[in-house]
Design an enzyme around this catalytic site. Structure first.
Site, short mmCIF file in Angstrom:
data_model
loop_
_atom_site.label_atom_id
_atom_site.label_comp_id
_atom_site.label_asym_id
_atom_site.label_seq_id
_atom_site.Cartn_x
_atom_site.Cartn_y
_atom_site.Cartn_z
CG ASP A 1 -1.83 1.19 1.29
OD1 ASP A 1 -2.46 1.48 0.25
OD2 ASP A 1 -1.95 1.82 2.36
CD GLU B 1 -2.34 1.78 -3.21
OE1 GLU B 1 -3.58 1.71 -3.14
OE2 GLU B 1 -1.64 2.20 -2.29
CG ASP C 1 -2.00 3.00 5.84
OD1 ASP C 1 -2.85 3.36 5.00
OD2 ASP C 1 -1.44 3.79 6.62
#
Length: 175
Positions: free
Chosen positions: A5, A71, A159
Protein backbone atom coordinates in the site's frame (compact mmCIF):
# COMPACT_ATOMS: atom_id res chain seq x y z
CA UNK A 1 4.72 -12.55 -2.19
CA UNK A 2 3.86 -9.13 -0.84
CA UNK A 3 1.11 -6.54 -1.25
CA UNK A 4 2.21 -2.92 -0.97
CA UNK A 5 0.00 0.00 0.00
CA UNK A 6 1.41 3.41 -0.93
CA UNK A 7 0.71 6.17 1.56
CA UNK A 8 1.52 9.65 2.75
CA UNK A 9 2.07 8.77 6.41
CA UNK A 10 4.31 5.82 5.50
CA UNK A 11 5.72 5.57 1.96
CA UNK A 12 5.06 1.84 1.75
CA UNK A 13 3.11 -0.54 3.99
CA UNK A 14 3.56 -4.21 3.18
CA UNK A 15 0.99 -6.93 3.71
CA UNK A 16 3.29 -8.42 6.34
CA UNK A 17 3.13 -5.17 8.34
CA UNK A 18 6.44 -3.47 7.45
CA UNK A 19 6.22 0.29 7.10
CA UNK A 20 8.80 2.49 5.39
CA UNK A 21 8.68 6.16 6.31
CA UNK A 22 8.89 8.96 3.77
CA UNK A 23 12.18 10.84 3.92
CA UNK A 24 11.36 14.23 5.40
CA UNK A 25 13.46 17.32 5.93
CA UNK A 26 13.61 18.61 9.52
CA UNK A 27 11.00 21.37 10.00
CA UNK A 28 13.54 23.43 11.99
CA UNK A 29 15.59 23.78 8.84
CA UNK A 30 12.76 24.99 6.58
CA UNK A 31 13.81 28.67 6.65
CA UNK A 32 17.38 27.80 5.81
CA UNK A 33 16.20 25.23 3.29
CA UNK A 34 14.17 27.86 1.41
CA UNK A 35 17.38 29.86 0.95
CA UNK A 36 19.34 26.81 -0.15
CA UNK A 37 16.61 25.68 -2.53
CA UNK A 38 17.48 28.63 -4.73
CA UNK A 39 20.77 26.96 -5.49
CA UNK A 40 20.60 24.11 -7.97
CA UNK A 41 23.26 22.09 -6.21
CA UNK A 42 21.13 21.77 -3.07
CA UNK A 43 18.04 20.79 -5.07
CA UNK A 44 20.13 18.21 -6.84
CA UNK A 45 21.43 16.87 -3.49
CA UNK A 46 17.92 16.49 -2.07
CA UNK A 47 16.73 14.78 -5.25
CA UNK A 48 19.72 12.43 -5.12
CA UNK A 49 19.00 11.56 -1.47
CA UNK A 50 15.37 10.82 -2.33
CA UNK A 51 16.36 8.75 -5.38
CA UNK A 52 18.99 6.87 -3.33
CA UNK A 53 16.42 6.13 -0.62
CA UNK A 54 13.98 4.81 -3.25
CA UNK A 55 16.71 2.68 -4.87
CA UNK A 56 17.58 1.08 -1.53
CA UNK A 57 13.92 0.39 -0.74
CA UNK A 58 13.03 -1.03 -4.17
CA UNK A 59 16.19 -3.17 -4.30
CA UNK A 60 15.36 -4.63 -0.88
CA UNK A 61 11.75 -5.34 -1.90
CA UNK A 62 12.77 -7.02 -5.17
CA UNK A 63 15.45 -9.13 -3.47
CA UNK A 64 13.11 -10.16 -0.60
CA UNK A 65 9.99 -11.04 -2.61
CA UNK A 66 9.32 -13.04 -5.80
CA UNK A 67 5.93 -11.42 -6.44
CA UNK A 68 5.20 -7.78 -5.67
CA UNK A 69 1.70 -6.36 -5.95
CA UNK A 70 1.27 -2.59 -5.88
CA UNK A 71 -1.67 -0.28 -6.44
CA UNK A 72 -2.04 1.78 -9.61
CA UNK A 73 -2.56 5.26 -8.22
CA UNK A 74 -3.73 8.14 -10.38
CA UNK A 75 -0.95 10.47 -9.25
CA UNK A 76 -1.75 13.14 -11.84
CA UNK A 77 -5.33 13.45 -10.54
CA UNK A 78 -4.24 13.25 -6.91
CA UNK A 79 -1.80 16.15 -7.45
CA UNK A 80 -4.80 18.40 -8.14
CA UNK A 81 -5.60 18.33 -4.40
CA UNK A 82 -3.54 21.31 -3.22
CA UNK A 83 -3.67 20.07 0.40
CA UNK A 84 -1.90 16.83 -0.48
CA UNK A 85 0.12 17.69 -3.61
CA UNK A 86 3.39 18.53 -1.80
CA UNK A 87 3.24 15.31 0.23
CA UNK A 88 2.39 13.27 -2.86
CA UNK A 89 5.28 14.81 -4.81
CA UNK A 90 7.64 14.15 -1.89
CA UNK A 91 6.57 10.49 -1.74
CA UNK A 92 7.69 9.97 -5.38
CA UNK A 93 5.27 7.09 -6.03
CA UNK A 94 5.82 7.26 -9.79
CA UNK A 95 9.57 6.85 -9.39
CA UNK A 96 9.06 4.04 -6.89
CA UNK A 97 6.86 2.09 -9.32
CA UNK A 98 9.22 2.77 -12.26
CA UNK A 99 12.13 1.39 -10.25
CA UNK A 100 10.10 -1.65 -9.21
CA UNK A 101 9.22 -2.31 -12.86
CA UNK A 102 12.75 -2.43 -14.18
CA UNK A 103 14.24 -4.14 -11.12
CA UNK A 104 11.61 -6.88 -11.23
CA UNK A 105 12.48 -7.39 -14.91
CA UNK A 106 16.22 -7.52 -14.08
CA UNK A 107 15.84 -10.01 -11.25
CA UNK A 108 13.15 -12.11 -12.94
CA UNK A 109 10.52 -11.21 -10.35
CA UNK A 110 6.80 -10.65 -10.90
CA UNK A 111 5.28 -7.16 -10.52
CA UNK A 112 1.50 -6.91 -10.57
CA UNK A 113 -0.19 -3.52 -10.64
CA UNK A 114 -3.84 -3.53 -9.55
CA UNK A 115 -6.76 -1.11 -9.23
CA UNK A 116 -6.73 0.25 -5.66
CA UNK A 117 -10.52 0.69 -5.48
CA UNK A 118 -11.81 -0.08 -1.97
CA UNK A 119 -8.64 -1.87 -0.86
CA UNK A 120 -8.62 -0.04 2.47
CA UNK A 121 -12.42 -0.20 2.97
CA UNK A 122 -12.79 -3.98 2.65
CA UNK A 123 -11.92 -6.18 5.62
CA UNK A 124 -9.18 -8.59 4.54
CA UNK A 125 -10.51 -11.15 7.05
CA UNK A 126 -14.16 -11.47 5.97
CA UNK A 127 -14.01 -9.60 2.60
CA UNK A 128 -16.95 -7.31 3.52
CA UNK A 129 -16.89 -3.63 2.58
CA UNK A 130 -17.32 -1.24 5.49
CA UNK A 131 -20.16 1.03 4.34
CA UNK A 132 -19.73 3.26 7.41
CA UNK A 133 -16.95 5.02 5.46
CA UNK A 134 -19.23 5.97 2.54
CA UNK A 135 -20.53 9.02 4.39
CA UNK A 136 -17.11 10.33 5.49
CA UNK A 137 -15.36 13.21 3.76
CA UNK A 138 -11.95 12.56 2.24
CA UNK A 139 -10.18 14.28 5.15
CA UNK A 140 -12.19 12.29 7.71
CA UNK A 141 -11.41 9.06 5.88
CA UNK A 142 -7.68 9.92 5.63
CA UNK A 143 -7.63 10.65 9.37
CA UNK A 144 -9.03 7.18 10.14
CA UNK A 145 -5.94 5.05 10.78
CA UNK A 146 -7.62 2.04 12.44
CA UNK A 147 -11.13 0.59 12.36
CA UNK A 148 -13.15 -2.36 13.54
CA UNK A 149 -14.96 -4.47 10.95
CA UNK A 150 -18.71 -4.24 11.61
CA UNK A 151 -19.15 -7.75 10.20
CA UNK A 152 -16.42 -9.92 11.81
CA UNK A 153 -15.22 -7.37 14.44
CA UNK A 154 -11.55 -7.67 13.41
CA UNK A 155 -9.48 -4.66 14.51
CA UNK A 156 -7.65 -3.37 11.42
CA UNK A 157 -4.80 -0.98 10.71
CA UNK A 158 -6.11 0.78 7.57
CA UNK A 159 -2.84 0.62 5.65
CA UNK A 160 -1.84 -2.96 6.57
CA UNK A 161 -5.39 -4.07 5.74
CA UNK A 162 -5.10 -2.33 2.34
CA UNK A 163 -1.73 -3.99 1.66
CA UNK A 164 -3.23 -7.42 2.45
CA UNK A 165 -6.16 -6.72 0.11
CA UNK A 166 -3.75 -5.50 -2.59
CA UNK A 167 -1.78 -8.74 -2.28
CA UNK A 168 -4.95 -10.86 -2.46
CA UNK A 169 -6.22 -8.93 -5.51
CA UNK A 170 -2.88 -9.35 -7.26
CA UNK A 171 -2.61 -13.06 -6.51
CA UNK A 172 -6.15 -13.54 -7.88
CA UNK A 173 -4.86 -12.34 -11.27
CA UNK A 174 -2.30 -15.17 -11.26
CA UNK A 175 -4.90 -17.87 -10.65
Amino acid sequence: SVGIDLGLKSLTITSDGQKEDILKVDDGLNKQLRIWERKKSIKKHIAERRRDNLHKLTTRLVKDYDTIVVENLSVKNMMKNHHLSASIANASWGTLISQLKYKCAWYGKKLIIIDPKNTSRICHECKQKNHEFDSLSQSEWLATREWDCPNCHAHLDRDVNAAKNILAKGLETLA
